[in-house]
Design a protein around this motif. Structure first.
Motif, short mmCIF file in Angstrom:
data_model
loop_
_atom_site.label_atom_id
_atom_site.label_comp_id
_atom_site.label_asym_id
_atom_site.label_seq_id
_atom_site.Cartn_x
_atom_site.Cartn_y
_atom_site.Cartn_z
N ARG A 184 0.82 -1.21 0.00
CA ARG A 184 0.00 0.00 0.00
C ARG A 184 0.86 1.27 0.00
NH1 ARG A 184 -4.21 0.25 4.84
NH2 ARG A 184 -2.24 0.23 5.97
N THR A 185 0.52 2.17 -0.87
CA THR A 185 1.28 3.42 -0.97
C THR A 185 0.37 4.65 -1.00
OG1 THR A 185 1.26 3.27 -3.39
CG2 THR A 185 3.16 2.32 -2.25
N ASP A 186 -0.93 4.43 -0.82
CA ASP A 186 -1.87 5.54 -1.02
C ASP A 186 -2.33 6.20 0.28
OD1 ASP A 186 -3.19 3.27 -0.17
OD2 ASP A 186 -4.98 3.60 -1.40
N LEU A 187 -1.76 5.82 1.44
CA LEU A 187 -2.21 6.42 2.69
C LEU A 187 -1.57 7.79 2.90
CD1 LEU A 187 -2.26 3.55 5.36
CD2 LEU A 187 -4.18 4.65 4.21
N PRO A 188 -2.35 8.75 3.38
CA PRO A 188 -1.78 10.07 3.68
C PRO A 188 -0.79 9.98 4.85
CG PRO A 188 -4.07 9.93 4.42
CD PRO A 188 -3.80 8.69 3.64
N GLN A 189 0.31 10.70 4.74
CA GLN A 189 1.34 10.70 5.77
C GLN A 189 1.32 12.06 6.45
OE1 GLN A 189 3.29 7.87 6.06
NE2 GLN A 189 4.50 8.56 7.81
N ARG A 190 0.91 12.07 7.73
CA ARG A 190 0.78 13.35 8.42
C ARG A 190 2.12 13.88 8.91
NH1 ARG A 190 -2.55 14.31 14.01
NH2 ARG A 190 -1.95 16.49 14.27
N PHE A 191 3.02 12.98 9.26
CA PHE A 191 4.36 13.41 9.67
C PHE A 191 5.33 12.27 9.42
CE2 PHE A 191 2.49 11.63 13.55
CZ PHE A 191 3.47 10.77 13.99
N THR A 279 -4.63 9.16 13.45
CA THR A 279 -3.21 9.21 13.08
C THR A 279 -2.47 8.15 13.87
OG1 THR A 279 -3.35 11.60 12.70
CG2 THR A 279 -1.15 10.66 13.01
N LEU A 280 -1.62 7.40 13.20
CA LEU A 280 -0.81 6.39 13.87
C LEU A 280 0.40 7.08 14.49
CD1 LEU A 280 -0.27 3.45 14.56
CD2 LEU A 280 0.74 3.16 12.30
N ARG A 281 0.33 7.28 15.80
CA ARG A 281 1.37 8.03 16.50
C ARG A 281 2.60 7.16 16.82
NH1 ARG A 281 2.52 13.32 16.57
NH2 ARG A 281 0.60 14.49 16.32
N TYR A 282 2.39 5.89 17.09
CA TYR A 282 3.52 5.00 17.39
C TYR A 282 3.12 3.57 17.10
CZ TYR A 282 7.16 2.38 19.75
OH TYR A 282 8.17 1.49 20.02
#
Length: 376
Positions: A184-191, A279-282
């Motif tokens: 998968r490469t389509d997920l938004p990356q917040r940081f 958001t996946l923080r860790y």
């Protein structure tokens, strides 16, 4: 004598009540659900959103296997009840069969004769006319129960193949899901996570609270979150995994240790999913919690899931509700171990534990305020 026979006939007729074979029907329905999950797996391979389709497939297999276990447990209980009932009535059944056999073997004229003459014959005929329907009803009831026992035993004997197919299917779905997540490469990356700062934070942290307070330090190039508010869903969020509540917030365990979160007992290799967009923080090992996932559904709120064996996703990604987070540990048992023995449900089959903690402004709150904890 006639009154006693009449009472006996009434009791026999009352006992001859039919009962639908619900246990067998439930087990068959569970087998159908497993078959549908297998079809869903084939369709998921070509789905546009394969991760979502495969996640639903894994849940479908888990649901089907759970239903199969429950159906077989009910079948085993029903068979045991019937077997004990029939064993307790062996003498009665033998006498009943003897009476019916003698009625069938004796010539009709002999049955109509009575030593006291025509009046006695008439009386015996009236008594026989009253008792015979009840005897036939009793015989039909016993025959029906014997047939039901036979069906239930055959169902349980054939269940191992169904369970094996289901276990093979869910294992295949998990492998495909892991591959789909890797691709998968389509997920938004917040940081972007700074690995050095993450390692330093882990090394200097002694508590979950301390780690949570330093999460912002490991993020670089962070953008503002654009996630829906979940306050209005408070108390209605689905639990992240199928299972049951083992311990509630601040309830001490066997060692006397009380934690502010809840502990869920789950089956091995159960899929853990996001209860809301976050958001996946860790994602990774932390302290003595094993593998940990920390989600931030909105600013100031953290959801901690600890005790996973396999974790999915990359720190900084934004995940939609229902996205796979990882798998619990353990190994799928062989089909024979899944079959209930003497109707006993093996709650020990839920051998894995997931710890769930919710923190608001880095202060733990009771997860029961957020999740529908009656689902387990």
């Amino acid at each position: 004598m006639r009154l006693a026979l009449a009472l006996a006939a009434t009791c026999l007729a009352g006992a001859a009540l039919s009962q639908d074979n619900i246990a067998a029907d439930n087990a068959r329905a569970a087998a159908d659900r497993l078959a549908e999950a297998a079809i869903q797996l084939d369709e998921a391979q070509g789905a546009r959103d394969r991760v979502k389709a495969l996640s639903e497939t894994v849940h479908a297999f888990e649901s089907g296997l759970e239903a199969m276990r429950d159906g077989l447990r009910q079948a085993a209980i029903r068979e045991e009840v019937l077997s004990r009932e029939l064993a307790a009535r062996e003498d009665e059944i033998a006498q009943l069969l003897g009476v019916l056999q003698s009625m069938n073997s004796a010539p009709s004229p002999v049955l109509l004769l009575h030593p006291s003459g025509p009046v006695g014959t008439a009386r015996s005929g009236m008594i026989l006319a009253e008792v015979t329907p009840a005897l036939n009803a009793r015989a039909n009831e016993i025959r029906s129960k014997l047939q039901e026992v036979s069906v239930l035993r055959a169902l349980q004997q054939s269940a191992a193949n169904k369970l094996q197919d289901g276990l093979n299917g869910v294992q295949e779905a998990r492998i495909a899901l892991s591959q789909a997540i890797s691709d998968r490469t389509d997920l938004p990356q917040r940081f972007t996570e700074d690995p050095v700062k993450t390692a330093l934070l882990i090394a200097s942290t002694e508590t979950l609270e301390g780690f949570a307070s330093g999460l912002s330090q490991i993020a670089t190039n962070e953008t503002p979150a654009n996630l829906p508010d979940i306050i209005d869903r408070k108390g209605a969020l689905s639990l992240p995994v199928n299972g049951r509540i083992l311990r509630r917030a601040n309830e001490a365990d066997a060692a006397g240790i009380a934690r502010p979160g809840i502990v869920m007992a789950t089956r091995p290799r159960a899929l853990v999913s996001t209860p809301a967009a976050a958001t996946l923080r860790y994602s990774g090992p932390l302290l003595d919690y094993g593998n940990v996932i920390i989600l931030e559904p909105q600013s100031g709120i953290l959801m901690v899931f600890a005790g996973l064996d396999v974790v999915y996703g990359r720190t900084g990604q934004v995940l939609s509700a229902g996205s796979p987070l990882g798998l619990m540990g353990g190994a799928d048992p062989d089909p024979g171990a899944l079959l209930p023995r003497d109707g006993q449900e093996t709650t020990t089959s839920q051998t894995e534990t997931l710890y769930i903690e919710v923190r608001k402004d880095n202060i733990p709150v009771d997860p029961a305020q957020w999740f529908k904890t009656d689902e387990g």
